[in-house]
Design an enzyme around this catalytic site. Structure first.
Site, PDB file in Angstrom:
ATOM      1  CD  GLN A 162       1.224  10.332 -27.594  1.00  0.00           C
ATOM      2  OE1 GLN A 162       1.793   9.485 -26.922  1.00  0.00           O
ATOM      3  NE2 GLN A 162       0.685  10.054 -28.767  1.00  0.00           N
ATOM      4  CD  GLU A 204       2.709  14.042 -33.012  1.00  0.00           C
ATOM      5  OE1 GLU A 204       1.690  14.727 -32.791  1.00  0.00           O
ATOM      6  OE2 GLU A 204       2.693  12.807 -33.070  1.00  0.00           O
ATOM      7  CG  ASP A 241      -3.552  10.936 -28.949  1.00  0.00           C
ATOM      8  OD1 ASP A 241      -4.099  10.009 -28.313  1.00  0.00           O
ATOM      9  OD2 ASP A 241      -2.590  10.760 -29.715  1.00  0.00           O
ATOM     10  CD  GLU A 282      -5.547   9.940 -31.615  1.00  0.00           C
ATOM     11  OE1 GLU A 282      -4.555   9.209 -31.825  1.00  0.00           O
ATOM     12  OE2 GLU A 282      -5.640  11.109 -32.053  1.00  0.00           O
ATOM     13  CG  ASP A 309      -3.733   5.761 -32.928  1.00  0.00           C
ATOM     14  OD1 ASP A 309      -3.491   4.995 -33.878  1.00  0.00           O
ATOM     15  OD2 ASP A 309      -2.853   6.488 -32.419  1.00  0.00           O
ATOM     16  CE  LYS A 334      -1.302   7.362 -35.591  1.00  0.00           C
ATOM     17  NZ  LYS A 334      -0.784   7.047 -34.233  1.00  0.00           N
ATOM     18  NE  ARG A 363       2.377   6.379 -36.028  1.00  0.00           N
ATOM     19  CZ  ARG A 363       2.309   5.082 -35.689  1.00  0.00           C
ATOM     20  NH1 ARG A 363       2.047   4.180 -36.613  1.00  0.00           N
ATOM     21  NH2 ARG A 363       2.481   4.689 -34.433  1.00  0.00           N
ATOM     22  CB  SER A 364       5.860  10.995 -33.101  1.00  0.00           C
ATOM     23  OG  SER A 364       6.234   9.643 -32.967  1.00  0.00           O
ATOM     24  CE  LYS A 385      -3.409  13.195 -34.033  1.00  0.00           C
ATOM     25  NZ  LYS A 385      -3.324  12.187 -32.941  1.00  0.00           N
TER      26      LYS A 385
END
Length: 425
Positions: A162, A204, A241, A282, A309, A334, A363-364, A385
């Protein structure tokens, strides 16, 4: 003077054009705080639930129910509370919801009030949010993990992994790290163009080229690092990730068209570590694959940062269970996975107690809110991040960290390679 006298929520849009919740908390002193909640694309199954309307508006993604919950039920419960007691406020919200995953009122409703209250208190005291959260000890600027090639559910390309990130841990200051990342990002753009690849970006802000393999993506990044004037592994490392839950089914991981069982996944990771300067992995295993996580942790925990995560979803109870089972050596934080600031801070405290690295994350589906920049410094997290070097909702966090660094002056410390020292021996 710190009593909450009003709470107002509204529906606004995130960086993907989807609705989210913005809330303003107003104190008796006249001070106020505003917060906007983000939303994820690849989500852990045990995350706190964001409440969506599921009607015709916005293809079912409206948040008017969550807004109504803030303006009515939540407002009635918190008006009159002392905003200086974040714990009391958040416990009130948790008890009011009375579910394990905040599905009654919605984690998006609850978190917006929790964040806005903290910001209102900082504003009342006339201090930056990071200083309110961490006091005089809040001075560490985080190493950024910058997502410059997107794959998986964040992009429409063949890559299974990702996020392909650069980690400028060789910088002396955060501002230098940001510059190194930006220079590498723009160099990568030129390289992709020269080789006939599109330079459109994903959710992102990273590029989403039609590269056929993980290795090909990493090799492009290494070339960009070198062409920008830096040494891979010395100045800038790489982080990945996997978001492995997205390509795990019936005990098999399908990565770039190849299938791996648990042992095969370990071999795949070992090969990557041997061939490339990778410092962090990740979610390399699925949240459903405890044995896979245990194998990776046992074999690789002294060589690379292994970040949970989806595995931990910023939940203190789930995190403690995972620690007991010997999974991972770092945790992604998060806010909207758990739904309150108090629970987030509790999870960070557990990580520090057990020697797990902490990475504060966006977050995206992001917004212009810069709360996580302050959370990273306020908790001395050491890593953040928050996306690539494009899209203003990502840059907003980097710019806020520049302001914080300037505010701290000579007191500012950049986390640098020290954050990864156990893996560099």
């Amino acid at each position: 003077m710190s009593k909450i006298i009003d709470v107002k929520a509204r529906e606004v849009l995130d960086s993907r054009g989807n609705p989210t919740v913005e809330t303003e908390v107003i104190l008796e002193s006249g001070a106020s705080g505003i917060a906007i909640v983000p939303s994820g694309a690849s989500t852990g199954s045990k995350e706190a639930l964001e409440l969506r309307d599921k009607d015709e508006r916005y293809m079912g993604k409206g948040v008017l129910k969550a807004v109504e919950n803030v303006n009515n039920e939540i407002a009635k419960a918190v008006i009159g509370l002392d905003a200086s007691s974040q714990t009391e406020l958040d416990l009130t919200l948790i008890e009011l919801d009375d579910t394990d995953n905040k599905s009654n009122l919605g984690a998006n409703a609850i978190l917006s009030v929790s964040m806005a209250t903290a910001r209102a208190m900082a504003n009342e005291l006339g201090i930056p949010l990071f200083a309110y959260l961490g006091g005089i000890f809040a001075k560490k600027l985080p190493v950024p993990l910058m997502n410059i090639i997107n794959g998986g559910v964040h992009a429409d390309n063949p890559l299974s992994i990702q996020e392909f990130m650069i980690v400028p841990y060789g910088a002396e200051t955060f501002s230098d790290a940001l510059r190194m990342g930006a220079e590498t990002f723009h160099t990568l753009k030129s390289l992709l163009k020269e080789n006939g690849f599109a330079t459109c970006v994903g959710d992102e802000g990273g590029f989403a080229p039609n590269l056929e393999s993980t290795e090909k993506a990493i090799e492009f990044i290494l070339k960009a690092i070198e062409k920008a004037g830096y040494t891979p592994g010395e100045d800038i490392a790489i982080a990945l990730d996997f978001a492995a839950s997205e390509f795990y089914k019936d005990g098999i991981y399908t990565i770039d068209g190849n299938q791996y069982d648990k042992e095969g996944l370990l071999d795949f990771c070992i090969k990557l570590l041997e061939n490339y300067p990778i410092i962090s992995l990740e979610d390399p295993a699925s949240e459903e694959d405890e044995e896979g996580w245990q194998i990776l942790t046992e074999e690789l925990s002294d060589r690379v940062q292994l970040v949970g995560d989806d595995l931990f979803v910023t939940n203190p109870k789930i995190f403690l269970e995972g620690i007991g089972k010997g999974m991972a050596n770092a945790i992604l934080i998060k806010l909207n996975q758990i739904g309150t600031l108090t629970e987030t801070l509790e999870t960070i405290a557990i990580a520090k107690q057990y020697g797990y690295n902490t990475i504060i994350s966006h977050r995206s589906g992001e917004t212009e809110d810069t709360f996580i920049a302050h959370l990273a410094v306020g908790t001395n997290a050491g890593q953040i991040k928050t996306g690539s070097l494009s899209r203003s909702e990502r840059i907003a966090k980097y710019n806020e960290l520049l302001r914080i660094e300037e505010y701290l002056g000579y007191g500012a410390m950049y986390a640098s390679k020290e954050e990864f020292w156990p893996f560099l021996q």
